[in-house]
Design a protein around this motif. Structure first.
Motif, mmCIF file in Angstrom:
data_model
loop_
_atom_site.group_PDB
_atom_site.id
_atom_site.type_symbol
_atom_site.label_atom_id
_atom_site.label_comp_id
_atom_site.label_asym_id
_atom_site.label_seq_id
_atom_site.Cartn_x
_atom_site.Cartn_y
_atom_site.Cartn_z
ATOM 1 N N ASN A 1 47.100 39.430 50.023
ATOM 2 C CA ASN A 1 48.461 39.330 49.486
ATOM 3 C C ASN A 1 48.416 38.866 48.034
ATOM 4 N N PRO A 2 47.774 39.634 47.149
ATOM 5 C CA PRO A 2 47.658 39.215 45.748
ATOM 6 C C PRO A 2 49.004 39.207 45.043
ATOM 7 N N PHE A 3 49.166 38.288 44.092
ATOM 8 C CA PHE A 3 50.336 38.294 43.225
ATOM 9 C C PHE A 3 50.067 39.263 42.075
ATOM 10 N N LEU A 4 50.996 40.179 41.866
ATOM 11 C CA LEU A 4 50.836 41.155 40.781
ATOM 12 C C LEU A 4 52.206 41.594 40.282
ATOM 13 N N SER A 5 52.212 42.188 39.120
ATOM 14 C CA SER A 5 53.471 42.536 38.456
ATOM 15 C C SER A 5 53.600 44.038 38.278
ATOM 16 N N PHE A 6 54.801 44.558 38.577
ATOM 17 C CA PHE A 6 55.113 45.967 38.330
ATOM 18 C C PHE A 6 55.832 46.146 36.989
ATOM 19 N N GLU A 7 55.720 45.159 36.117
ATOM 20 C CA GLU A 7 56.455 45.207 34.847
ATOM 21 C C GLU A 7 56.170 46.490 34.075
ATOM 22 N N SER A 8 54.916 46.921 34.056
ATOM 23 C CA SER A 8 54.556 48.164 33.383
ATOM 24 C C SER A 8 53.300 48.717 34.041
ATOM 25 N N GLU A 9 53.037 49.989 33.820
ATOM 26 C CA GLU A 9 51.836 50.607 34.382
ATOM 27 C C GLU A 9 50.586 49.930 33.845
ATOM 28 N N GLU A 10 50.608 49.582 32.579
ATOM 29 C CA GLU A 10 49.438 48.953 31.950
ATOM 30 C C GLU A 10 49.129 47.594 32.579
ATOM 31 N N ILE A 11 50.161 46.750 32.735
ATOM 32 C CA ILE A 11 49.958 45.413 33.302
ATOM 33 C C ILE A 11 49.484 45.505 34.745
ATOM 34 N N LEU A 12 50.123 46.395 35.523
ATOM 35 C CA LEU A 12 49.763 46.531 36.930
ATOM 36 C C LEU A 12 48.335 47.060 37.082
ATOM 37 N N THR A 13 47.987 48.069 36.301
ATOM 38 C CA THR A 13 46.640 48.654 36.405
ATOM 39 C C THR A 13 45.570 47.630 36.071
ATOM 40 N N LYS A 14 45.799 46.857 35.047
ATOM 41 C CA LYS A 14 44.826 45.827 34.654
ATOM 42 C C LYS A 14 44.580 44.847 35.802
ATOM 43 N N LEU B 1 45.161 45.383 39.043
ATOM 44 C CA LEU B 1 44.537 46.081 40.162
ATOM 45 C C LEU B 1 43.035 46.249 39.945
ATOM 46 N N VAL B 2 42.645 46.551 38.708
ATOM 47 C CA VAL B 2 41.223 46.689 38.390
ATOM 48 C C VAL B 2 40.504 45.365 38.641
ATOM 49 N N GLU B 3 41.098 44.268 38.149
ATOM 50 C CA GLU B 3 40.483 42.945 38.332
ATOM 51 C C GLU B 3 40.360 42.599 39.815
ATOM 52 N N TYR B 4 41.412 42.879 40.577
ATOM 53 C CA TYR B 4 41.434 42.465 41.973
ATOM 54 C C TYR B 4 40.527 43.321 42.852
ATOM 55 N N PHE B 5 40.678 44.628 42.760
ATOM 56 C CA PHE B 5 39.968 45.495 43.695
ATOM 57 C C PHE B 5 38.488 45.688 43.350
ATOM 58 N N THR B 6 38.111 45.481 42.098
ATOM 59 C CA THR B 6 36.667 45.482 41.814
ATOM 60 C C THR B 6 36.010 44.257 42.431
ATOM 61 N N ALA B 7 36.724 43.120 42.365
ATOM 62 C CA ALA B 7 36.165 41.872 42.898
ATOM 63 C C ALA B 7 36.244 41.809 44.420
ATOM 64 N N GLU B 8 37.367 42.201 44.998
ATOM 65 C CA GLU B 8 37.590 42.020 46.434
ATOM 66 C C GLU B 8 37.102 43.198 47.281
ATOM 67 N N ASN B 9 37.242 44.415 46.763
ATOM 68 C CA ASN B 9 36.914 45.597 47.568
ATOM 69 C C ASN B 9 35.710 46.379 47.035
ATOM 70 N N GLY B 10 35.178 45.948 45.892
ATOM 71 C CA GLY B 10 33.984 46.596 45.351
ATOM 72 C C GLY B 10 34.191 48.030 44.918
ATOM 73 N N ILE B 11 35.381 48.357 44.414
ATOM 74 C CA ILE B 11 35.695 49.720 43.977
ATOM 75 C C ILE B 11 35.532 49.806 42.459
ATOM 76 N N SER B 12 35.088 50.948 41.975
ATOM 77 C CA SER B 12 34.821 51.095 40.539
ATOM 78 C C SER B 12 36.113 51.091 39.730
ATOM 79 N N LYS B 13 36.002 50.635 38.513
ATOM 80 C CA LYS B 13 37.126 50.555 37.593
ATOM 81 C C LYS B 13 37.749 51.939 37.375
ATOM 82 N N LYS B 14 36.917 52.980 37.241
ATOM 83 C CA LYS B 14 37.399 54.335 36.989
ATOM 84 C C LYS B 14 38.269 54.828 38.140
#
Length: 983
Positions: A364-377, A379-392
């Motif tokens: 249940n991560p806290f994240l913002s839908f304020e803009s695509e850029e903020i949300l993507t950043k 998601l990259v930080e969270y899912f690379t660390a927690e789920n081991g998925i590549s940034k690309k």
């Protein structure tokens, strides 16, 4: 309870009791029977009551305990009956008609309705309204006469279907009950069968229940379309889902964001399992893990959806916390989600036991839908660390998901335009059934959209037309929640069309609607439109909704017949600015929040060139608050507005030389809108010339208010003195060897520091701190041990004795020591929040840097206090704010920033670590943030700290003091036993 206002010989406004439609007569009759009285005798004894009890103006559920309390205290049946009669009239005048002054009704009033056959109710009306009431002999059947007159006016020569008198005399009927099996709603039908093989069926939400087809004329229903568009995605097959399966609950923010999350996870190779449509069975699945009974039904449903996912054997569930929605509406002050939508994933984490053992990956991560850029950043930080998925991969999935979410939004707008075109082509009326996105859930809206289409009226959602509307700005409210910004735009568009009306759906327990309902009402009524609100909860009886909808449609038809159209009007609110000239000769009134602090703060701020007066807080201010604030406003706002209105109406002040001031944090709870409540109250009272000053970090600017270094310096000194007094006085008073010695010492030092803060000398400040702590450290005390009880909760209820029914005094009288954390820590919490926002929600790093500098500045001021407390024998120094955040983080994220947020949880844990395991969590009834960070964490705190002894107590004008006292005494009894066992 109904109020129909007439303007230009047609209905201008229909007002009904928003919570229920049980009827005042049945309300009184129920109480009469519970006391073994016939209703006529019950009414008669009320006329001779010597001491009518005050039952407030809530419904039966809330009054039962008050009646029982009154009986224990010796109240007679006459007193109870008279109190109920007063209560009915107060509810009618204050909550339904929403009068601020009963004199607005006029001097001579004709009353109707069977309830007015009750002489006690009639007399109560006369006494409260101050007018002469005329009760016709036919009061109970005047509605029938009115219906007959309307029928006559509408008669155009068609043959009558009325039975003859003989047929009426021979009429017989039988009533039976049955469940409709046409859909999952399973409506409870009441079947009335009459002679002549005729029947009438009620209770149905659509035509299936009476043997017809659901919406056979295919009248547009965008609730149905939206649900299909949101949730009809086809998930990957097991073979293609190379990363496994993820469960997503169909709740709250998913009614806005599900298209994003489905696309995102599907692109990443997950099979998305969505919980089914809500139902009573789903609700019952999770009922045991709901931590707060007074939260809204949409929140309660979340527990059942999570339980359903768990029962499917899923090992990965994703339910994010979203503080910020998209920046969608230009001109809005912010784009928050409400506190429940923002943080409900936290309640699930802390209360669903199946998630505690770690076997299920619950994210249940806290994240913002304020803009695509903020949300993507994020998601990259969270899912690379927690789920081991590549940034690309994450970036590509996020881009596709954002595009799909935007497509859904555009589809809703296009569909709204289609329905408007349909209405024009078919000369059909439309209803904008407006609320939150999750109100499209059929289990939440209870089939109201289908009910509306059964009347031949098209149904639109607020987001289907919001793009077509423009809000007149500035608004009187702080427009800061994205869902509600749409609501205001939808209302603004509705006000431009004669063929469109709006009904607002309001979940019972939604505190934010104290703000939104007034604003939507303003937009519509000021432009000659009718405003209707429907309160809905888990009770699915549509009787009340049907009355309101039929009343609205009848009024609309009458207005069409008389060619009454909307009148374009500027609905913006242009506030009075507090100028430099006003500063010189205006008195600024300050609401009381914490006497132990404000007794020092008043002279400190007054020495900076402002004529300030801190208002007294007396029980009378509650009545003023009830008159001038929305029914759903929280207890603190009611007290604040009540203090102001009591002072302004007292005759003490020159209303052209007075201003009001209130703090404004800009946070996501309704506290930021207190300033709007105050301005609305002033308008109601005809005092709109009075400026209301926002004490905030730039939300509003007033040239006459200059927050400079001198003011900050003296205010900080005052607050630190108050925190010290609270620490040393509460620590010593329960144990003093000489009764009254602690209070006498406090009075001595209070006079000294009140004089000292006027000059603000730092050497004197440091010397005073050392002297206060030294004197209290040496005060003779008894060598006894008492249970220590911490007081936490909503800031005003925690610190204002009137708001918490003098809790500190109560605890001391019951043989305990009260421990109340520092007031200044709350301001530190507000500053510290910038760190999380900068790290995870895309906010500026510079803001976090500035706020951290402010924290260091405050801590520099607190150093003399910290050092002196650490060197003392009896007292302890405060804990740094970062430590409180560290304490809270394992239980709630520091992303919980509405209201007291994570800070409340951190305070409770800090108290436990400090040897104060007994805690009273004070909160306003229905406080949204406290559902999550107050009541919502108690289960997990007890799990992690088995010796903790925590009780949550709701405070409200309608709350029973006996219930509060019993809960506190039960906690104290446990505390005393635990202390005895330790000894």
């Amino acid at each position: 309870m109904k109020c129909i206002k007439i303007k230009n010989q047609s209905v201008d406004k229909v007002q009904l009791n928003e919570a229920c439609s049980s009827g005042c007569g049945s309300f009184i009759e129920t109480f009469a029977k519970s006391l073994n009285y016939e209703v006529a005798d019950f009414a008669k004894v009320a006329l001779f009551a010597e001491n009518p009890i005050d039952l407030g103006s809530r419904c039966t559920v809330f009054m039962n305990s008050k009646v029982k309390q009154a009986q224990k205290e010796g109240a007679t049946v006459a007193d109870i009956s008279a109190g109920l009669a007063y209560s009915v009239i107060k509810n009618a005048l204050l909550k339904v008609i929403k009068l601020t002054d009963p004199k607005d009704l006029g001097k001579k009033i004709v009353v109707q309705g069977g309830t007015f056959y009750n002489d006690a109710v009639l007399r109560s009306f006369e006494r409260i309204s101050g007018c002469e009431a005329v009760r016709p002999d036919i009061a109970g059947i005047m509605g029938a006469f009115g219906a007959a007159l309307i029928a006559r006016n509408h008669y155009t020569g068609q043959p009558s279907t009325m039975l003859t008198i003989d047929q009426i005399n021979e009429l017989r009927f039988e009533t039976s009950m049955s469940r409709c099996k046409g859909c999952t709603n399973h409506c409870l039908l009441t079947i009335n069968r009459f002679t002549g093989n005729r029947s009438f069926i009620s209770g149905n939400r659509c035509e299936r229940g009476i043997g017809g087809q659901k919406n056979k004329e295919n009248i547009p229903n965008l609730f149905e379309y939206k649900n299909t568009r949101l949730f009809s995605y086809e998930p990957l097959s097991d073979e293609k889902a190379y990363r496994g399966t993820v469960g997503i609950p169909r709740v709250l923010n998913m009614y806005e964001n599900y298209p994003f999350w489905f696309t995102f996870f599907t692109k990443l190779g997950y099979k998305v399992v969505l919980s089914p449509e809500s139902s009573r069975k789903i609700y019952e699945l999770g009922i045991e893990s709901i931590p707060s009974e007074s939260e809204c039904y949409p929140a309660k449903l979340a527990h059942g959806h999570i339980s359903w996912l768990i029962k499917q054997g899923l090992d990965y569930i994703f339910y994010p916390c979203v503080p910020y929605e998209r920046t969608e509406v230009k001109g809005a002050g912010n784009h928050y989600n409400c506190p429940i939508v923002t943080s409900y994933g936290e309640n699930i984490k802390n209360n669903v036991e199946e998630l505690q053992d770690g076997k299920i990956a619950y994210q249940n991560p806290f994240l913002s839908f304020e803009s695509e850029e903020i949300l993507t950043k994020r998601l990259v930080e969270y899912f690379t660390a927690e789920n081991g998925i590549s940034k690309k991969e994450i970036k590509e999935a996020a881009a596709a998901a954002w595009q799909e979410m935007a497509a859904v939004r555009q589809d809703m707008t296009n569909k709204g335009k289609e329905v408007l075109q349909y209405m024009e082509e078919h000369h059909c009326h439309g209803i904008v059934l407006a609320g939150r996105p999750y109100h499209t859930d059929p289990e939440i809206n209870h089939g109201i959209p289908e009910l509306i289409t059964s009347f031949g009226v098209a149904v639109l959602t607020e987001d289907s037309i919001s793009e077509l509307g423009e809000v007149d700005r500035p608004t009187i409210v702080m427009d800061q929640w994205m869902y509600h910004s749409r609501l205001y735009k939808a209302a603004s568009f509705t006000a431009t069309r004669s063929d469109l009306d709006l009904i607002q759906l309001n979940s019972f327990g939604c505190g934010l609607d104290a703000v939104t309902t007034d604003q939507v009402s303003d937009i519509l009524t000021k432009q000659n439109k009718i405003y209707t609100v429907l309160k809905i909860d888990e009770v699915n009886n549509l009787g009340a909704a049907r009355i309101r909808i039929r009343s609205l449609l009848a009024a609309v038809r009458e207005r069409e017949r008389k060619q009454i159209h909307p009148v374009p009007t500027d609905t913006a609110h242009h506030r009075v600015i507090f100028t430099e000239q006003m500063r010189k000769d205006y008195t600024i009134l300050v609401p009381q929040m914490s006497p132990i602090h404000f007794d020092i703060l008043e002279p400190a701020l007054a020495s900076c060139g402002y004529h300030l007066e801190v208002l007294p807080s007396t029980s009378e201010c509650v009545d003023y608050g009830l008159k001038y604030v929305n029914n759903d406003a929280c207890y603190p706002s009611l007290l604040v507005v009540g203090q102001f209105m009591q002072a302004l109406l007292s005759g003490k002040y020159d209303l052209d030389k007075v201003a009001l001031i209130i703090t404004q944090t800009g946070g996501g709870c309704r506290a930021t809108n207190y300033i709007g409540f105050i301005r609305r109250a002033l308008e109601k009272a005809g005092m709109s010339q009075i400026p209301v000053i926002s004490m905030s970090a730039g939300i509003e600017k007033n040239p006459g208010l200059n927050i400079n270094y001198e003011m900050a310096d003296k205010a900080l000194q005052a607050l630190i003195y108050g925190d010290i007094f609270m620490r040393v006085l509460y620590k010593t008073r329960p144990y003093e060897a000489t009764k009254g010695s602690a209070d006498a010492l406090h009075e001595k030092w209070l006079k000294i520091v009140q004089q000292s803060v006027r000059n603000g000398k730092h050497k004197e400040f440091k010397k005073n701190i050392q002297g206060i702590i030294k004197d209290f450290d040496e005060l003779p005390l008894l060598d006894v041990q008492k249970p220590r009880v911490g007081i936490v909760g909503e800031i005003l209820v925690k610190f204002l004795p009137l708001a918490n029914n003098f809790l500190v005094e109560l605890l001391e009288q019951e043989g305990a020591e009260a421990v109340c954390p520092d007031l200044i820590d709350f301001f530190m919490y507000c500053l510290y929040n910038a760190n999380f926002k900068a790290d995870y929600l895309g906010k500026k790093k510079s803001s976090a840097f500035i706020n951290n500098a402010a924290i260091k500045f405050i801590e520099h001021y607190r150093k003399p206090m910290r050092d002196a407390l650490a060197a003392s024998k009896r007292f302890e120094p405060p804990v740094p704010i970062a430590k409180l955040a560290e304490y809270a983080s394992p239980i709630v994220s520091c992303g919980n920033q509405t209201g007291e947020g994570w800070f409340l949880t951190g305070e409770m844990i800090e108290l436990i670590h400090s040897g104060v395991p007994n805690i009273v969590c004070t909160q306003p009834f229905g406080c949204l943030p406290n559902h999550v960070v107050g009541k919502g964490v108690i289960k997990e705190l007890r799990h992690q700290f088995p010796d903790s002894n925590i009780v949550a107590v709701d405070y409200d004008p309608g709350a029973s003091e006996v219930n509060q006292l019993n809960r506190i005494k039960l906690m104290l009894s446990t505390a005393a036993k635990n202390l005895k066992n330790e000894q």
